[in-house]
Write an enzyme that holds these catalytic residues in place. Structure first.
Site, PDB file in Angstrom:
ATOM      1  N   THR A  70       0.853  -1.194   0.000  1.00  0.00           N
ATOM      2  CA  THR A  70       0.000   0.000   0.000  1.00  0.00           C
ATOM      3  C   THR A  70       0.887   1.241   0.000  1.00  0.00           C
ATOM      4  OG1 THR A  70      -1.787  -1.166   1.140  1.00  0.00           O
ATOM      5  CG2 THR A  70      -1.767   1.248   1.325  1.00  0.00           C
ATOM      6  N   ASN A 147      -6.448  -9.472  -7.333  1.00  0.00           N
ATOM      7  CA  ASN A 147      -6.492 -10.186  -6.051  1.00  0.00           C
ATOM      8  C   ASN A 147      -7.821 -10.859  -5.762  1.00  0.00           C
ATOM      9  OD1 ASN A 147      -6.872  -7.201  -5.922  1.00  0.00           O
ATOM     10  ND2 ASN A 147      -7.702  -7.691  -3.904  1.00  0.00           N
ATOM     11  N   GLN A 177       0.072  -9.888  -6.112  1.00  0.00           N
ATOM     12  CA  GLN A 177      -0.426 -11.270  -6.212  1.00  0.00           C
ATOM     13  C   GLN A 177       0.338 -12.109  -7.235  1.00  0.00           C
ATOM     14  OE1 GLN A 177      -2.460 -12.580  -4.049  1.00  0.00           O
ATOM     15  NE2 GLN A 177      -3.345 -10.760  -3.072  1.00  0.00           N
ATOM     16  N   HIS A 199       4.039 -10.305   3.031  1.00  0.00           N
ATOM     17  CA  HIS A 199       3.138 -11.217   3.750  1.00  0.00           C
ATOM     18  C   HIS A 199       2.261 -12.079   2.846  1.00  0.00           C
ATOM     19  CE1 HIS A 199      -0.871  -9.052   3.790  1.00  0.00           C
ATOM     20  NE2 HIS A 199      -0.102  -8.030   3.478  1.00  0.00           N
ATOM     21  N   CYS A 318     -17.275  -7.894  -0.070  1.00  0.00           N
ATOM     22  CA  CYS A 318     -18.107  -6.953   0.666  1.00  0.00           C
ATOM     23  C   CYS A 318     -17.211  -6.133   1.559  1.00  0.00           C
ATOM     24  CB  CYS A 318     -19.126  -7.689   1.518  1.00  0.00           C
ATOM     25  SG  CYS A 318     -20.428  -8.386   0.554  1.00  0.00           S
TER      26      CYS A 318
END
Ligand code: PLP
Length: 377
Positions: A70, A147, A177, A199, A318
């Site tokens: 990010t 992703n 990814q 990660h 969601c």
């Protein structure tokens, strides 16, 4: 436990934990310090950088360690806009929220965002990129692997079109990814920036990577010291950088059967009534399989599976009750839209786990359907 949520995060591997622990015990110095302790830490950091660089065919100095992808994505986008009068950026509508949400914020800051169309698989057409780029385009953002769906984008073709186009728009590829999973030589790709995260490949959270092609200039996001060639001030996370290098090597050096296993799972799920495979059948990462289950709420299915110690994701399907921007962009048929779950695998995923998942899946879907009183139509 069956953990099929590896696109969200992965379990740190024992070999990686051992390296991290060793660096924390032995070489915990500040790599900027001039004494022996600092030098030892600096050596570890540069060794990690060189090992990652070697796997991607680039010079170590093109790689910047950050705290996460990010941060890497924000650094590039904010940096490329700095000092420009009336810039625009060209962005795919299925980018991860670290790009998608930032693009929406930029729109409010009067940056023109030119959204790209995608097809039913979420794929961007290079010609659509070319049609949107002009002399004011600062940056084009198209991710490597989506992703939620696993869609692999034609990044080489997009980069080539940008180079031919002579408009000098830079190209950012979010590689999170695909990193350690799909073959890629950055030295051979027409890419200016590539971002990755530890990660997702069994390294700890808190370490990210930013590749900046040689000769491309980028101002830093943060202001501070001169670490990471001045591009990412802040004392480096040496232990996690070493963990990331180790994790990458393990990913790339070990044989795995993810491709065959994903095909197996895809075939089995496709046979089931009321199940739609949302992930594209071609040019798709074998690590991600997104499915829709007719007239079922994904979150309920997720919790039924959880009761059987099976962990999946609703994708980012969601976010606080809002439908996923990715699934919206690819127009999933209405009856499947609420029932989309993402299965994401890792290198040690086994066929037995898949068979056990299918069993639990059938049981859970049948139970949910019997409660809501809807058979498969
Ligand atoms: N980009 C993609 C495609 C991702 O899947 C993720 C994480 O889910 C990110 C970026 C953000 O990575 P990080 O958690 O390192 O900030």
């Amino acid at each position: 436990m069956i953990y099929f949520d590896n696109a969200a995060t992965t379990a740190p591997r024992a070999e990686v934990r051992a390296v991290v622990d060793e660096v924390l015990r032995e070489d915990w110095g500040n790599p900027s310090s001039l004494h022996r302790k600092g030098l030892a830490a600096e050596r570890r950091l540069e060794d990690a950088r060189a090992r990652i660089a070697a796997r991607y065919g680039v010079k170590p100095k093109t790689l910047i360690f950050t705290s996460c992808a990010t941060e890497s994505n924000n650094t590039v986008i904010r940096g490329m806009l700095r000092g420009r009068k009336r810039p625009n950026i060209v962005v795919s509508p299925i980018e991860h929220s670290s790009i998608f949400e930032l693009a929406k914020v930029l729109e409010q800051e009067s940056v023109e965002v030119r959204w790209l169309p995608v097809d039913g698989a979420g794929r961007v057409a290079p010609s659509d990129v070319a049609a949107r780029v002009d002399r004011d385009t600062a940056l084009v953002c198209v991710m490597h692997v989506n992703n939620e769906l696993g869609t692999v984008q034609p990044i080489r073709e997009i980069g080539q079109i940008l180079r031919q186009n002579q408009q000098r728009a830079r190209f950012l590829v979010d590689g999170v990814q695909g990193f350690g999973k799909l073959p890629l030589r950055l030295d051979q790709e027409p890419i200016d920036f590539y971002t990755a995260s530890g990660h997702k490949i069994h390294a700890p959270k808190g370490i990210g990577l930013l590749y900046v092609r040689e000769g491309v200039s980028l101002p830093p996001l943060l202001v501070g010291g001169g670490q990471e060639r001045g591009l990412r001030p802040g004392t480096e996370n040496v232990a996690f950088a070493c963990g990331m290098a180790k994790a990458l090597e393990l990913m790339l050096d070990e044989k795995n059967e993810v491709a065959q296993l994903c095909d197996f799972m895809r075939g089995k799920l496709a046979e089931r009534e009321g199940v739609r495979i949302n992930s594209p059948s071609e040019a798709c990462s074998p690590y991600i399989l997104n499915i829709g289950v007719r007239e079922i709420k994904a979150e309920i299915l997720l919790h039924y599976l959880e009761q059987e110690n099976i962990y999946v994701s609703t994708g980012s399907a969601c976010t606080g009750g809002a439908p996923s921007h990715v699934l919206q962009a690819v127009s999933i048929p209405k009856e499947f839209r609420d029932g989309c779950i993402r299965l994401s695998f890792h290198t040690d995923t086994t066929r037995e786990e898949m068979v056990r998942f299918l069993d639990a899946f059938d049981r859970s879907v049948a139970r949910i359907r019997s409660i809501i009183g809807k058979g498969v139509r």
